[in-house]
Design an enzyme around this catalytic site. Structure first.
Site, mmCIF file in Angstrom:
data_model
loop_
_atom_site.group_PDB
_atom_site.id
_atom_site.type_symbol
_atom_site.label_atom_id
_atom_site.label_comp_id
_atom_site.label_asym_id
_atom_site.label_seq_id
_atom_site.Cartn_x
_atom_site.Cartn_y
_atom_site.Cartn_z
ATOM 1 N N ASP A 183 -42.336 6.366 -14.297
ATOM 2 C CA ASP A 183 -43.351 6.608 -15.554
ATOM 3 C C ASP A 183 -44.655 6.510 -14.834
ATOM 4 O O ASP A 183 -45.311 7.557 -14.262
ATOM 5 C CB ASP A 183 -43.134 5.510 -16.510
ATOM 6 C CG ASP A 183 -44.102 5.753 -17.532
ATOM 7 O OD1 ASP A 183 -44.319 6.780 -18.096
ATOM 8 O OD2 ASP A 183 -44.323 4.609 -18.409
ATOM 9 N N ASP A 198 -33.750 5.351 -13.430
ATOM 10 C CA ASP A 198 -33.561 6.113 -14.649
ATOM 11 C C ASP A 198 -34.838 6.957 -14.849
ATOM 12 O O ASP A 198 -34.673 8.109 -15.220
ATOM 13 C CB ASP A 198 -33.335 5.137 -15.832
ATOM 14 C CG ASP A 198 -34.193 3.966 -15.847
ATOM 15 O OD1 ASP A 198 -35.565 3.837 -14.814
ATOM 16 O OD2 ASP A 198 -34.219 2.956 -16.556
ATOM 17 N N LYS A 236 -31.279 -2.561 -15.095
ATOM 18 C CA LYS A 236 -29.923 -1.848 -15.470
ATOM 19 C C LYS A 236 -30.042 -0.554 -15.926
ATOM 20 O O LYS A 236 -29.160 0.177 -15.697
ATOM 21 C CB LYS A 236 -29.377 -2.774 -16.839
ATOM 22 C CG LYS A 236 -29.695 -4.232 -16.913
ATOM 23 C CD LYS A 236 -29.099 -4.799 -18.026
ATOM 24 C CE LYS A 236 -29.630 -6.402 -18.186
ATOM 25 N NZ LYS A 236 -30.662 -6.708 -18.613
ATOM 26 N N ASP A 281 -33.429 2.140 -22.521
ATOM 27 C CA ASP A 281 -33.081 1.116 -23.624
ATOM 28 C C ASP A 281 -34.415 0.983 -24.424
ATOM 29 O O ASP A 281 -35.738 1.326 -23.875
ATOM 30 C CB ASP A 281 -32.955 -0.307 -23.089
ATOM 31 C CG ASP A 281 -33.955 -1.084 -22.367
ATOM 32 O OD1 ASP A 281 -34.332 -0.451 -21.330
ATOM 33 O OD2 ASP A 281 -34.369 -2.052 -22.978
HETATM 34 P P1 IMP Z 1 -42.997 2.491 -14.160
HETATM 35 O O1 IMP Z 1 -43.297 1.465 -13.245
HETATM 36 O O2 IMP Z 1 -44.404 2.649 -15.161
HETATM 37 O O3 IMP Z 1 -42.864 3.958 -13.208
HETATM 38 O O4 IMP Z 1 -41.993 2.130 -14.960
HETATM 39 C C1 IMP Z 1 -40.730 2.643 -15.010
HETATM 40 C C2 IMP Z 1 -39.858 1.795 -15.766
HETATM 41 O O5 IMP Z 1 -40.111 1.698 -16.992
HETATM 42 C C3 IMP Z 1 -38.408 2.386 -15.720
HETATM 43 O O6 IMP Z 1 -37.629 2.111 -14.840
HETATM 44 C C4 IMP Z 1 -38.103 1.977 -17.126
HETATM 45 O O7 IMP Z 1 -37.278 0.552 -17.204
HETATM 46 C C5 IMP Z 1 -39.166 1.538 -18.081
HETATM 47 N N1 IMP Z 1 -39.549 2.867 -18.864
HETATM 48 C C6 IMP Z 1 -40.476 3.601 -18.596
HETATM 49 N N2 IMP Z 1 -40.421 4.619 -19.857
HETATM 50 C C7 IMP Z 1 -39.323 4.397 -20.372
HETATM 51 C C8 IMP Z 1 -38.905 4.963 -21.575
HETATM 52 O O8 IMP Z 1 -39.446 6.083 -21.940
HETATM 53 N N3 IMP Z 1 -37.641 4.419 -22.261
HETATM 54 C C9 IMP Z 1 -37.220 3.214 -21.584
HETATM 55 N N4 IMP Z 1 -37.628 2.720 -20.586
HETATM 56 C C10 IMP Z 1 -38.952 3.309 -20.135
HETATM 57 MG MG MG Z 2 -36.125 0.992 -14.875
#
Ligand code: IMP
Ligand code: MG
Length: 181
Positions: free
Chosen positions: A106, A103, A46, A162
């Site tokens: 990470d 959004d 979302k 969130d």
């Molecule tokens: P990745 O697969 O580690 O790049 O994760 C990305 C997802 O983790 C994003 O789409 C978010 O839903 C969640 N996420 C990562 N860091 C944050 C944060 O600081 N606040 C909220 N959601 C986060």
């Molecule tokens: Mg996300």
């Protein structure tokens, strides 16, 4: 800026005005890149909904919008890596110029999985746009084509982001206190 008394906020990283100004700039870059065609924006539910709608309103090219949802076991504190599509797109992306809108990127596991999966469906092109990029935590090498802000290695909320499903509606982006109390 709406400033509800949120005790979990450590500091505001970006104000609504800073976010809006940067979205206008990034939208101009995107409109320029795709000036000759139309764009299929794909939002990841979302978190990206708030950013996607703000960005879409600033684009000067014709756009279509579709959404997917993922189940991810990648989070800020846990073990990353396992991603699957929980709700798929409504329409085919074959032959379309696709912009995946996130959004935050990470570790990169989510975006890489989605980029690879969508690339396999025969789009004309596919690019990645993210509101926030937290490069210090990147595990998976990934090309980010459009980005509003790079952020430090702290958990953030607001503008779709969130904590336990709350605070997505904040119109600013803030760093949470480490104890999240
Ligand atoms: P990745 O697969 O580690 O790049 O994760 C990305 C997802 O983790 C994003 O789409 C978010 O839903 C969640 N996420 C990562 N860091 C944050 C944060 O600081 N606040 C909220 N959601 C986060
Ligand atoms: Mg996300």
């Amino acid at each position: 800026m709406k400033t509800p008394a949120l005790p979990m906020i450590e500091r505001v990283l970006f104000t609504p005005e800073q976010i809006a100004a940067r979205i206008t700039e990034v939208a101009a870059e995107i409109s320029e890149r795709y000036w000759n065609g139309s764009l299929k924006m794909i939002g990841v539910l979302k978190g990206s909904v708030f950013f996607l709608t703000a960005l879409a309103r600033e684009l000067t090219i014709p756009v279509k919008v579709d959404f997917l949802a993922i189940s991810s076991f990648s989070n800020h504190s846990g073990a990353p890596g396992v991603v699957r599509i929980a709700k798929d797109l409504d329409e085919s992306i074959e032959g379309e110029d696709v912009l995946l809108v996130e959004d935050i990127v990470d570790t990169g596991f989510t975006a890489r999985y989605l980029m690879q999966t969508l690339a396999g469906r025969g789009p004309n092109s596919i690019s990645l746009c993210t509101m926030l990029d937290r490069t210090p935590r990147r595990i998976v090498p990934l090309q980010v084509d459009f980005c509003c802000f790079e952020i430090p290695d702290r958990f953030v909320i607001g503008c779709g982001l969130d904590y336990k499903q709350l605070y997505r509606n904040l119109d600013f982006i803030a760093v949470m206190k480490a104890d999240k109390s």
